[in-house]
Design an enzyme around this catalytic site. Structure first.
Site, PDB file in Angstrom:
ATOM      1  N   PHE A  42       0.890  -1.159   0.000  1.00 50.92           N
ATOM      2  CA  PHE A  42       0.000   0.000   0.000  1.00 50.92           C
ATOM      3  C   PHE A  42       0.940   1.223   0.000  1.00 50.92           C
ATOM      4  O   PHE A  42       1.321   1.738   1.054  1.00 50.92           O
ATOM      5  CB  PHE A  42      -0.897  -0.011   1.243  1.00 50.92           C
ATOM      6  N   ASP A  43       1.314   1.650  -1.185  1.00 52.34           N
ATOM      7  CA  ASP A  43       2.425   2.600  -1.277  1.00 52.34           C
ATOM      8  C   ASP A  43       2.126   3.940  -0.619  1.00 52.34           C
ATOM      9  O   ASP A  43       3.045   4.641  -0.203  1.00 52.34           O
ATOM     10  CB  ASP A  43       2.817   2.815  -2.745  1.00 52.34           C
ATOM     11  N   TYR A  71       9.871   1.251  -8.212  1.00 49.19           N
ATOM     12  CA  TYR A  71       8.951   1.938  -9.124  1.00 49.19           C
ATOM     13  C   TYR A  71       9.002   3.442  -8.969  1.00 49.19           C
ATOM     14  O   TYR A  71       9.262   3.967  -7.878  1.00 49.19           O
ATOM     15  CB  TYR A  71       7.507   1.479  -8.890  1.00 49.19           C
ATOM     16  N   HIS A 119       1.558  -8.614 -11.694  1.00 52.49           N
ATOM     17  CA  HIS A 119       1.076  -7.849 -10.539  1.00 52.49           C
ATOM     18  C   HIS A 119       0.107  -6.789 -11.025  1.00 52.49           C
ATOM     19  O   HIS A 119      -0.055  -6.591 -12.234  1.00 52.49           O
ATOM     20  CB  HIS A 119       2.264  -7.202  -9.806  1.00 52.49           C
ATOM     21  N   TYR A 126     -16.704   3.124   5.841  1.00 46.55           N
ATOM     22  CA  TYR A 126     -17.340   4.426   5.621  1.00 46.55           C
ATOM     23  C   TYR A 126     -18.785   4.252   5.149  1.00 46.55           C
ATOM     24  O   TYR A 126     -19.651   5.064   5.457  1.00 46.55           O
ATOM     25  CB  TYR A 126     -16.564   5.251   4.580  1.00 46.55           C
TER      26      TYR A 126
HETATM   27 CU   LIG Z   1       4.091  -2.974 -12.805  1.00 43.20          CU
END
Ligand SMILES: [Cu+2]
Length: 666
Positions: free
Chosen positions: A313-314, A398, A446, A585
């Site tokens: 979860f970047d 990335y 991915h 939520y």
């Molecule tokens: Cu990729």
């Protein structure tokens, strides 16, 4: 490069002093916030500052504020005690000079959840792993004698209810090999060795050496000239704006071609756009109150023990803003650039200023509209220009570019650019979950799934979201010749109906309308979200990542607006067991008609790597558009001039060769 043509035109504004309640936190404010927290005895030697954010004012407070009035700024800070693992949220009132509240966050009980990585944990993890005899033996068994050439990756652990993992603050560590200092270690992964580390107890709680193929051989990286002579075929392409740009900037406020907005920057979300509106006649019509990336997740497809848990979860686990890149004129950005610096807190709460974090400029994007009329003999064409506001975040292997585009016709686009290095595995056999990219390396499949949070205010706060499909007419009596198709509009009335999938076969769009305002033919004014209709999360329902990244299982979510509901996977997605964010939520099933709503859009790339992604990946794009629908009474660009003085764009011309050289309107 056109550095010469643009360098003297560049402006690095520096962080503007806070003059508006939505201005990003300044370095001085971060220092004051830290000092107040320290004075309250909350900042011990082992305390790490996981996050500091501006606590933004509510819409009502903003509406009541006028320039020159007190700002009454507040910070929101997350503290992590590195000795005990205790997590505390602190709200500070900067102007009043006091702590407003403190709250301990539950991290040890189900459903858990932890703040994202803090910088000093990189060092902690590296020390713990490198001190481990089993790890040292595994490296030596692979022929590595100098262990300083090993790069230990700090990878978010996920949450799998594995024995001994519950309630701990964990990272998983796999190792890369960097033979020479300028080598890029992502190109040489060490297969088979994995450690799970408790960052608070500072010890390895699980270690495995699965064995595997040898370390891949050394290849060139991608520095200029690394793969042979640099090509010399490109002649200069200069972008000049001799009279300067068409935008104006006042602190964080920007005006351009009818658009107005404020630039915000947050340590977690990165670039945020506030109060985006469009001038129509003598008034600015609001469109989006706040636009941000609310979360992203990168789940991997490979069930191997080294990789089944990978689902970064970047944003919530690493922080897009804190990993932003400082941009370079003529390289990252071409043309007349306005840069905004970014300021965020380091893990002791001290301000860090990142120069040139946000880049803003104009681009020519081809033809906006055109008609050559055979009956009247007239021909008109206008060129399109867009304003680009962007930043890049470098997250491990990335690099993600987040580019907001504003167009003259009222269109808003978010284009996310994905590049950098695909994660790879040392193996000569890709199996069903990876692509072989070199004889020794395979890159696993991915997904990169993003969620944009759009607090829409289309011509005011009372908005309604409609799902609009284009469908064939089934009734033969209605449709005797079979040609008929029509639009089918479904009002999304409640939150229990407001988790939707895209459907490209029906040209499905979601229209945000203000039913209290109509255009000149009586249609409600609106903006439509045009999804790219790419796959949502492919992980099995009920799997760990499907629970934790529930936001990624649907393209569209709508909620009643609540500024406290800001993250699609909740405030603490790191090691969270799931259910936070959008499902929570929506649990109250609030009414969504003619009220203040937030639209959350999931989009992304499903990445089956290819040879061409190696050793560095050409940019892949994903994103969405928002287009005005009956918002204006007509094409709002009819007042655009013909593009280039003297270019005679309105009449047919040419020398018959098709070359048309020397004209600016091809
Ligand atoms: Cu990729």
């Amino acid at each position: 490069m056109t550095v010469e043509a643009t360098a003297d035109a560049a402006v690095s504004a520096g962080p503007p002093p806070a003059r508006h309640p939505l201005d990003p936190l300044t370095a001085d404010e971060l220092v004051r916030s830290r000092d107040l927290i320290a004075a309250a005895g909350l900042l011990g030697d082992a305390t790490r500052v996981a996050l500091v954010q501006l606590q933004e004012p509510l819409k009502e407070q903003l509406a009541a504020w006028s320039p020159g009035a007190p700002l009454d700024r507040h910070t929101f800070t997350v503290l992590l005690d590195g000795d005990t693992g205790t997590v505390t949220e602190v709200v500070v009132a900067l102007d009043e000079g006091r702590i407003v509240s403190t709250r301990e966050v539950s991290t040890r009980e189900h459903p858990y959840g932890q703040p994202g990585l803090v910088a000093n944990e990189l060092l902690v993890l590296d020390e713990i792993v490198k001190a481990e005899p089993r790890w040292q033996a595994a490296m030596r068994a692979r022929g590595i004698s100098d262990l300083s050439t090993c790069k230990v990756l700090p990878l978010s652990a996920g949450q799998f209810a594995l024995p001994d993992e519950a309630g701990r603050r964990l990272m998983r560590a796999i190792t890369l090999y960097q033979e020479q200092p300028t080598d890029i270690p992502w190109l040489r992964p060490i297969e088979g060795v994995i450690a799970t580390v408790d960052l608070i107890e500072r010890r390895i709680i699980a270690f495995a050496d699965h064995g595997g193929p040898p370390i891949p051989p050394r290849h060139p990286n991608f520095a200029e000239g690394a793969w042979g002579p640099t090509r010399d075929t490109l002649r200069p392409l200069a972008i000049t704006q001799p009279e300067g740009p068409s935008f104006t900037v006042d602190g964080a406020a920007v005006d351009w071609e009818g658009w107005s907005f404020r630039v915000g920057f947050d340590a977690r979300e990165g670039l945020v756009l506030h109060q985006l509106g469009f001038r129509d006649g003598d008034r600015v019509r609001p469109i989006i109150h706040r636009a941000s990336i609310s979360e992203m997740v990168v789940p991997y497809a490979d069930p191997h023990p080294m990789r089944f848990w990978i689902s970064y979860f970047d944003e919530g686990e690493y922080g897009l803003g804190r990993l932003a890149a400082s941009l370079t004129l003529g390289c990252d950005c071409l043309g007349y650039i306005h840069y905004f610096d970014a300021v965020y807190a380091d893990d002791r709460g001290n301000p860090v200023t990142l120069p040139r974090a946000v880049c803003m400029h104009e681009e020519d994007v081809g033809v906006l509209w055109k008609h050559q009329d055979h009956f009247s003999g007239t021909s008109e064409v206008r060129r399109s220009r867009r304003l680009v506001v962007s930043f890049w975040a470098a997250i491990g292997n990335y690099d993600y570019g987040f580019f907001w585009y504003l167009y003259q016709d009222g269109t808003i686009e978010l284009d996310v650019k994905l590049t950098g290095i695909v994660f790879s595995v040392a193996t000569p056999e890709p199996g069903p979950y990876a692509t072989q990219v070199t004889p020794e390396l395979a890159a696993p499949y991915h997904q990169h799934l993003f969620n944009a949070r759009l607090d829409v205010d289309v011509d005011g706060t009372a908005n309604t979201v409609e799902e609009v499909d284009v469908v064939p007419v089934e009734d033969e009596a209605e449709n005797p010749y079979g040609n008929a198709f029509t639009t089918r509009v479904t009002v999304i009335e409640r939150e229990s109906e407001a988790a939707r999938l895209a459907d490209a076969s029906r040209s499905r769009r979601w229209r945000i309308v203000n039913r209290g305002r109509t255009n000149h033919v009586g249609n409600p004014v609106g903006y439509e979200l045009v999804p790219a209709s790419n796959p949502v999360l492919l992980a099995r329902p009920g799997s760990s990542v499907a629970e934790r990244a529930a936001f990624a299982t649907r393209h569209l979510w709508v909620t009643r607006a609540d500024p406290a509901e800001r993250y699609a996977a909740g405030p603490y997605p790191n090691q969270h067991a799931g259910g936070a964010g959008l499902p929570a939520y929506q649990a109250a099933d609030r009414d969504l008609v003619d009220t203040d709503v937030v639209v959350w859009h999931t989009f992304g790339c499903t990445h089956v790597p290819r040879s061409e992604d190696w050793p560095v990946m050409p940019v892949e794009h994903t994103g969405f558009h928002l287009r005005p629908v009956n918002f204006f009474d007509r094409n709002p660009t009819l007042d655009l001039p013909r593009s280039s003085p003297g270019a005679e764009c309105s009449v047919q011309h040419g020398d018959g060769t098709g070359n048309g050289h020397g004209h600016a309107c091809h």
